[in-house]
Motif scaffolding. Structure first.
Motif, short mmCIF file in Angstrom:
data_model
loop_
_atom_site.label_atom_id
_atom_site.label_comp_id
_atom_site.label_asym_id
_atom_site.label_seq_id
_atom_site.Cartn_x
_atom_site.Cartn_y
_atom_site.Cartn_z
N HIS A 144 1.21 5.58 -2.18
CA HIS A 144 0.81 6.64 -2.98
C HIS A 144 2.10 6.88 -3.23
CE1 HIS A 144 -3.09 6.14 -0.88
NE2 HIS A 144 -2.53 6.39 0.17
N HIS A 187 0.91 -1.33 0.13
CA HIS A 187 0.37 0.06 -0.03
C HIS A 187 0.92 1.25 0.10
CE1 HIS A 187 -3.31 2.90 0.80
NE2 HIS A 187 -2.59 3.44 1.70
N HIS A 233 -8.86 1.97 1.40
CA HIS A 233 -8.49 2.37 3.05
C HIS A 233 -9.56 1.57 3.73
CE1 HIS A 233 -6.13 5.48 0.83
NE2 HIS A 233 -5.17 5.02 1.61
ZN LIG Z 1 -2.91 5.43 2.19
#
Ligand SMILES: [Zn+2]
Length: 432
Positions: free
Chosen positions: A68, A66, A212
């Motif tokens: 970004h 996970h 999420h």
């Molecule tokens: Zn996140």
């Protein structure tokens, strides 16, 4: 291309408990065809690349389940704040200014950082997915990009349709290293209608989801007030747990939630560094593992970590449950290492492709130098990797049989140029 032979290595396959000493790994066209003792290895062929890994450890590449990625450009931009104001007052306003090139250079910076730290695959949720895919494709790393969908967009349904079409295009053109998913941001930022449509699209096109889930206590309280069910149960009722789904965080869970996550084999992406930094709490990983849940590890974005160092997450994942429970036996080194490799692969629905070194799997692996003072003496390799080793001990990185980092040097990427360009876009964004 992708034809490789690594010799003389101590091999930790993550497919069995035994280490192979002075072992050989052979890859053909990006696939592992042999892992085992040198004596029974197939003969070398013309044009294969040879690496001598004597005195070093060969193991599966790490999986960052996970992140970004492009948020590297916001590293250190806003620290020491709670999640809600951090997002609403700091991160979302600058994210609105983002352009394709900002995301591209931020993602490439992330690729460089992750490869240096032994990460060979990452799951990404972000805007300008094409820019993230471009960076991953050029960087040679494996990626599971999901885009991001938010319920408050007027054109959310249209964007979902565009994302689905993009996923199908990626599947047709770049399936070798890009494994697309759909990324509804969270139950609290996506309305029920959008979540239902995402679940239907995922079913129709056999796409995984990335979301999420149950990150903060506030999210759970709000869900209970609005709908009288926990966020996990809410996703179950909307049909999101039926297929492949990766759920980041899963910090605040009831016993029923834990049982549901295990029963539906939801891929939990545990992000201890981000959870601690944002004061979100700590996921009940010992309970999840005991229930048979699939647990991988994520760094989350570099704005809430503030690095993409999976070795560090591995150590946090092993240390924190011990501190919280006063029980030094929970989440042992073997469990933390598994989360960083095969657990992460399974959490992304890629357990058949990567996560361990076995014939038939993709040749995604790393060579780690454990000869430094901080790694000596060496009694137990798995324990050393989790409790003593550093990401800078990674000296070579291979994805699909391609050597991307060799003895600490990038073979394809221009590291200095990427660092320079990413710093330039980051400062331009912050100055707006
Ligand atoms: Zn996140």
């Amino acid at each position: 291309v992708g034809n490789l032979r690594i010799e003389e290595a101590t091999i930790l396959t993550q497919a069995g408990a035994q280490l192979i000493e002075k072992g050989t790994l052979v890859a053909r066209d990006g696939l592992i065809t042999y892992v085992g003792p040198a004596a029974t290895a197939p003969a070398g062929t013309e044009g294969e690349q040879l690496i001598n890994a004597a005195g070093r450890l060969l193991m599966p590449g790490l999986v960052n389940a996970h992140t970004h990625l492009a948020m590297t450009v916001f590293r250190g931009y806003a620290d020491d704040m709670p999640l809600k104001p951090w997002l609403e007052d700091k991160i979302w306003p600058v994210e609105r200014q983002l352009k394709h090139d900002d995301v591209y250079w931020g993602a490439l910076l992330g690729v460089v950082e992750m490869l240096r730290g032994g990460v060979t695959c990452f799951a990404d949720m972000y805007h300008f997915t094409e820019a993230v895919v471009e960076a991953a494709w050029e960087g040679g790393i494996r990626a599971a990009p999901s885009g991001v969908l938010l319920g408050f967009w007027d054109d959310a349904a249209e964007r979902l349709q565009q994302l689905v079409e993009y996923c199908l295009q990626l599947r047709a053109e770049k399936s070798r290293r890009i494994h697309p998913m759909l990324g509804p941001h969270a139950p609290y930022t996506c309305n029920d209608q959008l979540l239902g449509e995402v679940a239907a699209a995922a079913r129709e096109h056999d796409l995984g989801l990335h979301i999420h889930l149950a990150e903060t206590a506030g999210e759970v309280t709000e869900s209970l007030q609005l709908r009288r069910v926990t966020p996990v149960r809410h996703l179950l009722e909307l049909g999101l747990l039926a297929g492949q789904i990766t759920a980041a965080h899963c910090v605040h869970l009831t016993d029923e939630d834990i049982a549901l996550l295990a029963e539906h084999q939801v891929g939990v992406a545990h992000c201890p560094g981000s959870n601690m930094k944002l004061g979100s709490g700590f996921a009940p990983t010992a309970e999840l593992l005991a229930a048979g849940a699939v647990v991988g590890l994520g760094t989350d974005g570099a704005a809430s970590n503030n690095n993409l160092d999976l070795m560090e997450e591995m150590r946090l994942a092993a240390l924190f449950p011990k501190g919280i429970s006063s029980d030094p036996t929970v989440v042992p080194a073997t469990a933390a290492l598994r989360m960083a490799t095969l657990g992460g692969a399974q959490a992304l629905g890629l357990g058949q492709l990567i996560g361990s070194l076995e014939p038939g799997k993709r040749a995604d692996c790393i060579i780690v130098d454990l000869s430094g003072a901080h790694n000596q003496p060496l009694f137990d390799v798995e324990s050393q990797l989790v409790y003593a080793a550093r990401s800078s001990d990674v000296d070579s990185v291979i994805v699909e049989g391609e050597v991307l980092l060799h003895d600490g040097k990038f073979t394809q990427l221009d590291e200095a140029e990427i660092i320079h360009q990413a710093a330039a876009v980051a400062h331009a964004l912050a100055d707006q």
